[in-house]
Design a protein around this motif. Structure first.
Motif, short mmCIF file in Angstrom:
data_model
loop_
_atom_site.label_atom_id
_atom_site.label_comp_id
_atom_site.label_asym_id
_atom_site.label_seq_id
_atom_site.Cartn_x
_atom_site.Cartn_y
_atom_site.Cartn_z
N UNK A 107 61.50 47.89 4.15
CA UNK A 107 60.20 47.87 4.84
C UNK A 107 60.10 46.71 5.83
N UNK A 127 63.10 45.50 7.75
CA UNK A 127 63.98 45.69 8.92
C UNK A 127 64.58 47.09 9.04
N UNK A 128 64.25 48.01 8.15
CA UNK A 128 64.72 49.40 8.21
C UNK A 128 66.21 49.53 8.56
N UNK A 136 57.39 42.46 13.22
CA UNK A 136 58.30 41.34 12.98
C UNK A 136 59.08 41.10 14.27
N UNK A 162 61.44 43.88 15.86
CA UNK A 162 62.48 44.54 15.06
C UNK A 162 62.06 46.01 14.83
N UNK A 163 62.86 46.93 15.34
CA UNK A 163 62.58 48.36 15.16
C UNK A 163 63.43 48.96 14.05
N UNK A 164 64.58 48.36 13.80
CA UNK A 164 65.47 48.88 12.77
C UNK A 164 66.20 50.12 13.23
N UNK A 195 61.24 52.33 12.44
CA UNK A 195 60.24 52.25 11.37
C UNK A 195 60.22 50.91 10.65
N UNK A 196 60.87 49.91 11.19
CA UNK A 196 60.84 48.59 10.55
C UNK A 196 59.43 48.01 10.60
N UNK A 197 59.19 46.99 9.77
CA UNK A 197 57.91 46.28 9.82
C UNK A 197 56.77 47.01 9.15
N UNK A 198 57.04 47.61 8.00
CA UNK A 198 55.95 48.27 7.24
C UNK A 198 55.58 47.40 6.05
N UNK A 199 55.16 46.17 6.34
CA UNK A 199 54.89 45.24 5.25
C UNK A 199 53.67 45.63 4.41
N UNK A 205 53.53 48.09 2.83
CA UNK A 205 54.06 48.83 1.69
C UNK A 205 55.17 48.10 0.94
#
Lengths: 322, 322
Positions: free
Chosen positions: A249, A251-252, B142, B149-151, B155-159, B161
């Motif tokens: 969650x 850095x994917x 992030x 940061x997209x990863x 979908x990165x940066x879903x803090x 959850x």
């Protein structure tokens, strides 16, 4: 003549170095006692002498040097050498650069291993991944867009100290409940002792003192079907799986790679970790994200990681000159 | 004539757009009903018409377009428009690029806000930071090395959850104990109800039904010294501080920025968050890492974030051409 870089694994007792090609072939290896040098300048002189002595056997020009060190800092090129009489923090990159007019790069060993996996190991096809090293403690390297995340101060990627339970186990860092107090060789042992206290099931592990028990003995007991050992691995995988879901969650990543002695327990740890990771993953992400063991030969992993640091720096430097 | 970009805030009910200079000045603004278009192609045509109608008032050439959307994906340029009859996922960047021969960029609103803070707001001096948006839920962006940061999949940066308590509060995502079930307007209300159940202290909040209670009423009660409201803010800051300490161990940012309605509670949340963040921070890191409120004007933040996406793309495109 294929070019090589020198990978230096700076250990507290032994320094190992090797000449490594871009494809990860180790052409030459050498080790010496890290503590034989009287001080840091003497150490650098010895390191240079060792490199010079090996030149003829490297089969190519040396185009870069990479150093992996336990408390190495990529941002500043420094090493915090707590166990050596080097007078505290030293600037390793600066010192080596006075001897060599080629790119010099340094990072901590977990970050170096992450790059090693990317250039030579299990992460060759990935640009976004998380590497976890499992030993006495837990280290990590987070790779985003093909680069290790160093953060503002070179200290990013300390996943051993994310919190599992703020009222949990004492950690060497002075806080409580850090991930490495649960997920590491030592954490596994602590978990066994917890379950020995909770369960009444017979277990061969009841014969060992805390000081005598090793991760290997726990692995052997689990392989033989010991219920406490099996529950300890399941619990360890649960904690790791949950924290890896949290890391996703952030850095994917495309994949997660496990490196090190505890990971050498193989499926005993991989199976529950993958199962809980899938269970705890946010629905947005790939629940079957690859969880892979390291593909670096264990005895050469540190030198290959250090060499990967060098190759990345060499290629960036070349790119910026064109 | 100073160039401008168009920032588009794609909301479920209203679309807001503005022409924004590189220094963050909004030269022109427009809004229209997102749902007035019959389908996605009609929406894109309307968006283009609105931009053309405003050209004369923009005071400069339009050199890029940026779009912030709740489920926008930077990696693919797509929007998952659950509440619109656009037939599911649409490729917004591709569609706009057929109308405009200038860079088009898109991301989710938290990531857009992060870039907005970096170009125009509280993060102007930072290259490494974490942005938390607090509203009904919790979003995050992030930033590492000046890039969101997209990863691997955007979908990165879903803090919102990451896990606080695996046996904790039900989350809309189907799991339990996610951060946004504790730290958000709704999470704050849930915390109040928890403490109403635990404490016997009198509280004005005992007069409200769950459905009637708002974050604003909790803020007002806390400001007036209500013990349950104060404990709820302290608890919220504790949970957020702990998870921010973990986030630091991932990417080691220079600063953390809080954006949004709940952050509008000001010191009620900032003070305990900063205090617990300092308490829980690993010794390696700066315990006094700046925890800053957003510096974007709230009503324009979404358009400025979207414009920041455009400016970053414009500057990267220009850089790659030289």
């Amino acid at each position: 003549m294929e070019n090589v870089v020198i990978g230096v694994d700076l250990g507290g007792t032994t320094t190992t170095l090797g000449a490594v090609t871009r494809s990860g072939e180790i052409r030459w290896r050498q080790t010496f006692d890290t503590r034989s040098a009287a001080d840091f300048p003497a150490y650098i002189r010895q390191l240079s002498r060792e490199i010079e002595a090996g030149r003829d056997q490297m089969g190519g020009e040396v185009v870069g040097i990479g150093v992996g060190a336990p408390a190495g800092n990529n941002r500043y090129g420094t090493v915090q050498a707590a166990n050596l009489n080097w007078g505290g923090r030293v600037n390793f990159v600066e010192a080596l650069s006075q001897h060599y007019d080629i790119p010099v790069s340094l990072d901590n060993d977990a970050n170096a291993t992450a790059l090693g996996e990317m250039l030579f190991g299990a992460a060759r096809s990935f640009r976004h991944f998380v590497l976890i090293t499992l030993g006495t403690g837990l280290g990590s390297g987070i790779v985003v867009n093909g680069e290790v995340v160093s953060g503002s101060d070179g200290l990013a990627g300390e996943m051993g100290h994310i919190c599992v339970d703020i009222d949990g186990r004492d950690c060497a860092c002075g806080r409580k409940g850090c991930l490495e107090t649960y997920v590491s060789a030592n954490g596994l042992k602590r978990t066994v002792f917890h379950f020995l206290s909770q369960r009444t099931a017979p277990s061969v592990l009841r014969e060992y003192s805390y000081n005598a028990l090793t991760a290997r003995q726990i692995s052997e007991a689990a392989t033989a079907g010991d219920p406490v050992a099996l529950e300890a691995f399941d619990y360890t995988g649960r904690v790791l799986g949950l924290k890896l879901a949290d890391a996703v969650a952030h850095t994917s990543p495309e994949a997660i790679i496990l490196f090190g002695g505890l990971a050498g327990a193989g499926q005993l740890l991989m199976e529950p970790t993958a199962r809980y990771l899938k269970q705890y993953m946010l629905f947005l992400y790939n629940p079957d994200i690859p969880l892979l063991p390291s593909a670096l030969p264990h005895s050469d992993a540190a030198v290959l990681g250090a060499a990967a640091l060098a190759w990345q720096k060499v290629e960036k430097t070349a790119h910026s000159l064109t």
